[in-house]
Design an enzyme around this catalytic site. Structure first.
Site, PDB file in Angstrom:
ATOM      1  CB  ILE A  13      32.162  50.387  15.886  1.00 45.07           C
ATOM      2  CG1 ILE A  13      33.575  49.675  15.615  1.00 45.07           C
ATOM      3  CG2 ILE A  13      32.294  51.746  16.582  1.00 45.07           C
ATOM      4  CD1 ILE A  13      34.249  50.584  14.536  1.00 45.07           C
ATOM      5  CG  ASP A  14      26.923  47.857  15.172  1.00 45.06           C
ATOM      6  OD1 ASP A  14      26.921  47.897  16.390  1.00 45.06           O
ATOM      7  OD2 ASP A  14      26.112  48.721  14.551  1.00 45.06           O
ATOM      8  CE  LYS A  15      30.763  38.974  11.757  1.00 48.24           C
ATOM      9  NZ  LYS A  15      29.993  38.030  11.863  1.00 48.24           N
ATOM     10  NE  ARG A  45      22.769  48.603  11.472  1.00 43.41           N
ATOM     11  CZ  ARG A  45      22.983  47.648  11.897  1.00 43.41           C
ATOM     12  NH1 ARG A  45      24.131  47.158  12.759  1.00 43.41           N
ATOM     13  NH2 ARG A  45      22.718  46.370  11.382  1.00 43.41           N
TER      14      ARG A  45
END
Length: 358
Positions: free
Chosen positions: A164-166, A267
């Site tokens: 998962i994204d930062k 997103r």
């Protein structure tokens, strides 16, 4: 008999444009009509380039090869028409992994899996620009305390089956055994993993629930970004189901359930729908998208940005079949304080507006 140009089971490179959750791939073969009975390992050795019989046998033993939907032994005799499906986790490219002591929010752990609630700002895996200080560095140190045989040489293929994204918070599953890696990889590939995210998005989402179907791929001008391609001529298939949880007029709290797991999928899909995530600096959510022109409102939004200085997205639930017990397991995490505070701030703002209108 023509060999297929397929890398060895554990040595397939992660393409730059691959989804962050496509850390595995699948190859499907049908046994020829005229094929004489033949051992599975011998058949695959003849069909796969650069794959030794020993490596193939290891893959079969780890459950990475299915015959007609079932795991079998290496000496299983194939017959014409049999369907073979092979799974392969891809090696994550990056810097050498050095174990580092760091706090980890471990939600659940057994001999097969590790469930971690990842905080905001933590990169999952070392890469260019982030050689250390990542989640995997911390997990490496944690596991090394349990097993001193773990070292830099055998860490890169540790069971990272999704990312998962930062700046996205929430639940991740990591595999602790080769069998768990294979089992979870199959579930991610077959889209049977249950993942629900909570997001705060700009605008009043019209429908109470819906499905977004648009391929997701690299932006064709700005390579650090991704974009939605509804015609499906570029990128990879991506499906997001959403439903409204709460409406605040200028922003909406939604739940997103992923059917696929492409990079930046939620997103990108919400931007495509006209509702970028609140404070998403990549996809246009870090400015006032909806609302009034009044100075007080502008100050209110800026205060919200300061309270939650990242895109408002949290991986709240995670469910799958346990690799060993084959029984469903389900995990849930609380929305972190930065997002929760902003949601409450919008909730109070909406109540104030309604009271003023009465």
């Amino acid at each position: 008999m023509q060999k297929r140009n397929v890398a060895e089971f554990n040595d397939i490179e992660l393409d730059q444009e691959e989804s962050s959750e496509d850390l595995y791939e699948r190859l499907r073969l049908i046994v020829d009509k005229g094929q004489e009975p033949i051992r599975l390992d011998k058949f695959l050795t003849a069909r796969l380039e650069h794959a030794s019989r020993n490596k193939i046998q290891q893959g079969i033993e780890a459950g990475k090869v299915l015959v007609n939907g079932k795991t079998v032994s290496a000496n299983h005799k194939l017959k014409p028409g049999d369907e073979l499906v092979m799974y392969s986790e891809k090696e994550v490219q990056g810097e050498e992994i050095v174990p580092e002591k760091m706090p980890l929010n471990i939600v659940f752990e057994d001999e097969e899996i590790l469930i971690i609630n990842k905080p905001v700002g933590l990169v999952v895996h070392p890469a260019s620009g982030n050689p250390n200080g990542t989640l995997i560095n911390g997990v490496a140190w944690y596991l090394q305390q349990q097993n001193k045989e773990i070292n830099a040489e055998n860490l890169p293929r540790f069971g990272l089956v999704h990312r998962i994204d930062k700046n996205t918070s929430g639940l991740m599953v990591l595999a602790k055994t080769p069998t768990a890696v294979t089992s979870l990889a199959k579930e991610f590939f077959d889209h049977t993993i249950q993942r629900k995210y909570v997001a705060l998005v700009w605008g009043d989402v019209v429908e109470d629930e819906g499905t977004i179907e648009a391929h997701v791929g690299r932006h064709q001008r700005f390579r650090k970004l991704f974009d939605a391609y509804p015609d499906g001529e570029y990128g990879k298939e991506a499906i997001t189901h959403y439903r409204v949880l709460e409406r605040f007029g200028y922003v909406t709290l939604i739940e997103c359930q992923l059917e696929t797991g492409r990079t930046h999928q939620i997103r990108v899909h919400m931007q495509h729908l006209g509702h970028p995530l609140f404070n998403d600096d990549f996809y246009g959510g870090d400015r006032i998208v909806k609302g009034t022109v009044f100075t007080k409102y502008k100050q209110f939004v800026e205060n919200c940005f300061e309270m939650c200085p990242r895109h408002a997205l949290h991986a709240k639930t995670l469910g799958f079949m346990h690799p060993k017990t084959k029984k469903p397991v389900h995990f849930e995490s609380e929305i972190p304080s930065d997002m929760a505070s902003v949601i409450e701030k919008w909730r109070n703002y909406t109540k104030t507006r309604i009271n003023q209108d009465k």
